[in-house]
Structure formats: C-alpha cells, structure tokens
Design a protein around this motif. Structure first.
Motif, mmCIF file in Angstrom:
data_model
loop_
_atom_site.group_PDB
_atom_site.id
_atom_site.type_symbol
_atom_site.label_atom_id
_atom_site.label_comp_id
_atom_site.label_asym_id
_atom_site.label_seq_id
_atom_site.Cartn_x
_atom_site.Cartn_y
_atom_site.Cartn_z
ATOM 1 N N GLY A 174 0.929 -1.120 0.093
ATOM 2 C CA GLY A 174 -0.136 -0.079 -0.011
ATOM 3 C C GLY A 174 0.974 1.019 -0.049
ATOM 4 N N GLY A 175 1.140 1.308 -0.867
ATOM 5 C CA GLY A 175 2.386 3.092 -1.554
ATOM 6 C C GLY A 175 3.611 2.495 -1.441
ATOM 7 N N ASN A 176 4.427 2.595 -0.325
ATOM 8 C CA ASN A 176 5.667 1.734 0.022
ATOM 9 C C ASN A 176 5.864 1.488 1.279
ATOM 10 O OD1 ASN A 176 6.320 4.354 -2.004
ATOM 11 N ND2 ASN A 176 6.819 6.224 -0.714
ATOM 12 N N THR A 177 4.979 1.219 1.469
ATOM 13 C CA THR A 177 4.983 -0.077 2.677
ATOM 14 C C THR A 177 3.791 -1.019 2.285
ATOM 15 O OG1 THR A 177 4.980 1.363 4.619
ATOM 16 C CG2 THR A 177 4.599 -0.137 5.373
ATOM 17 N N THR A 178 4.494 -2.432 2.534
ATOM 18 C CA THR A 178 4.088 -3.471 2.921
ATOM 19 C C THR A 178 3.288 -3.699 3.995
ATOM 20 O OG1 THR A 178 5.903 -4.473 0.754
ATOM 21 C CG2 THR A 178 3.973 -5.681 2.463
ATOM 22 N N PHE A 179 2.334 -4.016 4.053
ATOM 23 C CA PHE A 179 1.322 -4.433 4.816
ATOM 24 C C PHE A 179 0.885 -5.827 5.212
ATOM 25 C CE2 PHE A 179 0.775 -0.341 4.021
ATOM 26 C CZ PHE A 179 0.571 0.555 4.876
ATOM 27 N N ALA A 180 0.060 -6.540 5.959
ATOM 28 C CA ALA A 180 -0.293 -7.692 6.867
ATOM 29 C C ALA A 180 -1.622 -7.582 6.464
ATOM 30 C CB ALA A 180 1.133 -8.621 8.035
ATOM 31 N N ILE A 181 -2.201 -8.221 5.870
ATOM 32 C CA ILE A 181 -3.753 -8.385 5.994
ATOM 33 C C ILE A 181 -3.976 -10.165 6.428
ATOM 34 C CG2 ILE A 181 -5.951 -8.241 5.144
ATOM 35 C CD1 ILE A 181 -4.808 -6.443 2.903
ATOM 36 N N CYS A 182 -5.083 -10.308 7.263
ATOM 37 C CA CYS A 182 -5.275 -11.677 7.755
ATOM 38 C C CYS A 182 -6.362 -12.439 7.038
ATOM 39 C CB CYS A 182 -5.911 -11.434 9.159
ATOM 40 S SG CYS A 182 -7.613 -10.712 9.094
ATOM 41 N N LEU A 183 -6.551 -13.357 6.856
ATOM 42 C CA LEU A 183 -6.839 -14.375 6.116
ATOM 43 C C LEU A 183 -8.705 -14.166 5.563
ATOM 44 C CD1 LEU A 183 -4.752 -17.589 6.260
ATOM 45 C CD2 LEU A 183 -4.534 -15.874 4.737
ATOM 46 N N LYS A 184 -8.800 -13.512 6.890
ATOM 47 C CA LYS A 184 -10.455 -13.160 6.954
ATOM 48 C C LYS A 184 -10.677 -11.757 6.174
ATOM 49 C CE LYS A 184 -11.246 -14.449 11.448
ATOM 50 N NZ LYS A 184 -12.028 -13.785 13.010
ATOM 51 N N CYS A 185 -9.401 -10.843 5.814
ATOM 52 C CA CYS A 185 -10.109 -9.719 5.864
ATOM 53 C C CYS A 185 -9.804 -10.062 4.374
ATOM 54 C CB CYS A 185 -9.151 -9.142 6.699
ATOM 55 S SG CYS A 185 -9.880 -8.253 8.134
ATOM 56 N N GLU A 186 -8.880 -10.705 3.679
ATOM 57 C CA GLU A 186 -7.976 -10.783 2.584
ATOM 58 C C GLU A 186 -9.353 -11.447 2.067
ATOM 59 O OE1 GLU A 186 -6.474 -12.408 -0.956
ATOM 60 O OE2 GLU A 186 -6.889 -13.948 0.521
ATOM 61 N N ARG A 187 -10.109 -12.563 2.275
ATOM 62 C CA ARG A 187 -11.506 -13.919 1.868
ATOM 63 C C ARG A 187 -12.585 -12.438 1.808
ATOM 64 N NH1 ARG A 187 -9.922 -17.729 4.982
ATOM 65 N NH2 ARG A 187 -11.727 -17.425 6.676
ATOM 66 N N ARG A 188 -12.844 -11.630 2.605
ATOM 67 C CA ARG A 188 -13.952 -10.456 2.832
ATOM 68 C C ARG A 188 -13.700 -9.913 1.913
ATOM 69 N NH1 ARG A 188 -14.625 -8.932 8.606
ATOM 70 N NH2 ARG A 188 -12.547 -7.866 8.198
ATOM 71 N N GLY A 189 -12.636 -9.138 1.349
ATOM 72 C CA GLY A 189 -12.145 -8.062 0.172
ATOM 73 C C GLY A 189 -11.062 -7.939 -0.834
ATOM 74 N N GLY A 190 -10.517 -8.502 -0.159
ATOM 75 C CA GLY A 190 -9.770 -8.966 -1.037
ATOM 76 C C GLY A 190 -7.604 -8.437 -0.666
ATOM 77 N N SER A 191 -6.816 -8.085 -0.974
ATOM 78 C CA SER A 191 -5.595 -8.236 -0.345
ATOM 79 C C SER A 191 -5.316 -6.660 -0.529
ATOM 80 C CB SER A 191 -4.374 -8.948 -0.742
ATOM 81 O OG SER A 191 -3.939 -8.677 -1.652
ATOM 82 N N SER A 192 -6.527 -5.476 -1.285
ATOM 83 C CA SER A 192 -6.230 -4.574 -1.434
ATOM 84 C C SER A 192 -6.083 -3.502 0.074
ATOM 85 C CB SER A 192 -6.577 -3.785 -2.721
ATOM 86 O OG SER A 192 -6.998 -2.818 -3.029
ATOM 87 N N LEU A 193 -5.697 -2.431 -0.150
ATOM 88 C CA LEU A 193 -5.661 -0.805 1.213
ATOM 89 C C LEU A 193 -7.210 -0.288 0.403
ATOM 90 C CD1 LEU A 193 -3.029 -0.825 3.149
ATOM 91 C CD2 LEU A 193 -4.884 -2.051 4.003
ATOM 92 N N SER A 194 -7.553 0.331 -1.089
ATOM 93 C CA SER A 194 -8.035 1.009 -1.628
ATOM 94 C C SER A 194 -9.494 1.338 -1.342
ATOM 95 C CB SER A 194 -8.611 0.678 -3.261
ATOM 96 O OG SER A 194 -9.241 -0.166 -3.298
ATOM 97 N N ALA A 195 -9.835 0.288 -0.174
ATOM 98 C CA ALA A 195 -11.534 0.824 0.256
ATOM 99 C C ALA A 195 -10.657 1.810 1.889
ATOM 100 C CB ALA A 195 -12.321 -0.276 1.015
#
Length: 98
Positions: free
Chosen positions: A44-65
């Motif tokens: 997300g931008g210049n940094t790499t973020f960790a997203i849990c598998l539940k959040c990844e299933r709900r909305g993908g691995s993008s932080l655009s929302a």
C-alpha cells in the motif's frame, strides 16, 4: 525493588486470532494479531502490510477501500460547500451586481 519486573512477569505474547501461534503483528484492516502463516502481504504505497486471511477473503488484499474513505473525508465537505454556494447564488444572485 517493587518497580522492577521479575522474570516472566512481563506482558504475555500476543496470539494469532486464527491459529493461536505467536503473532508477529496486527492486521492492517481489523488490527487483530496474526502470525506469519495466517496473513497475506499487500503493498500500500511505499510500505508492505499484512492482512489476515479473514479480511483477505472479505475484500481482497487491496487497501484501496481505506483510501476511498480518506478521499471521502475531503470530498464531502467540498461538495457541501459547493451546494451551499449554489443555494446562496440562487437565493441572492440577482442582488450581487447592484
């Protein structure tokens, strides 16, 4: 010395919400602790973020929302001021040049 912690008296290690292993950090969306096996890395931008598998299933691995939410913070007041300007012009627009 009562101000010093004894061995093992510190805070407990955070545990992963999915599997119970020792967590390496929080999810970038829900802030729950996750381990390295139960997260997906996203940039997300210049940094790499960790997203849990539940959040990844709900909305993908993008932080655009989240970025759309921030954009809304700027757009809503500007649109509100624009509507107020249009209403004032419609009410008092004929008196401006006189």
């Amino acid at each position: 010395m009562p101000d010093l912690l004894s061995h093992g008296g510190g805070p407990a290690d955070a545990r992963c919400v999915s599997c119970g292993a020792v967590a390496v950090g929080p999810c970038a969306r829900c802030r729950n602790p996750v381990c390295g096996d139960c997260c997906v890395l996203t940039s997300g931008g210049n940094t790499t973020f960790a997203i849990c598998l539940k959040c990844e299933r709900r909305g993908g691995s993008s932080l655009s929302a989240g970025w759309w939410h921030v954009l809304g913070w700027f757009a809503k007041p500007i649109l509100g001021l624009l509507v107020a300007l249009i209403v004032l012009y419609l009410l008092f627009g004929d008196r401006v040049g006189r």
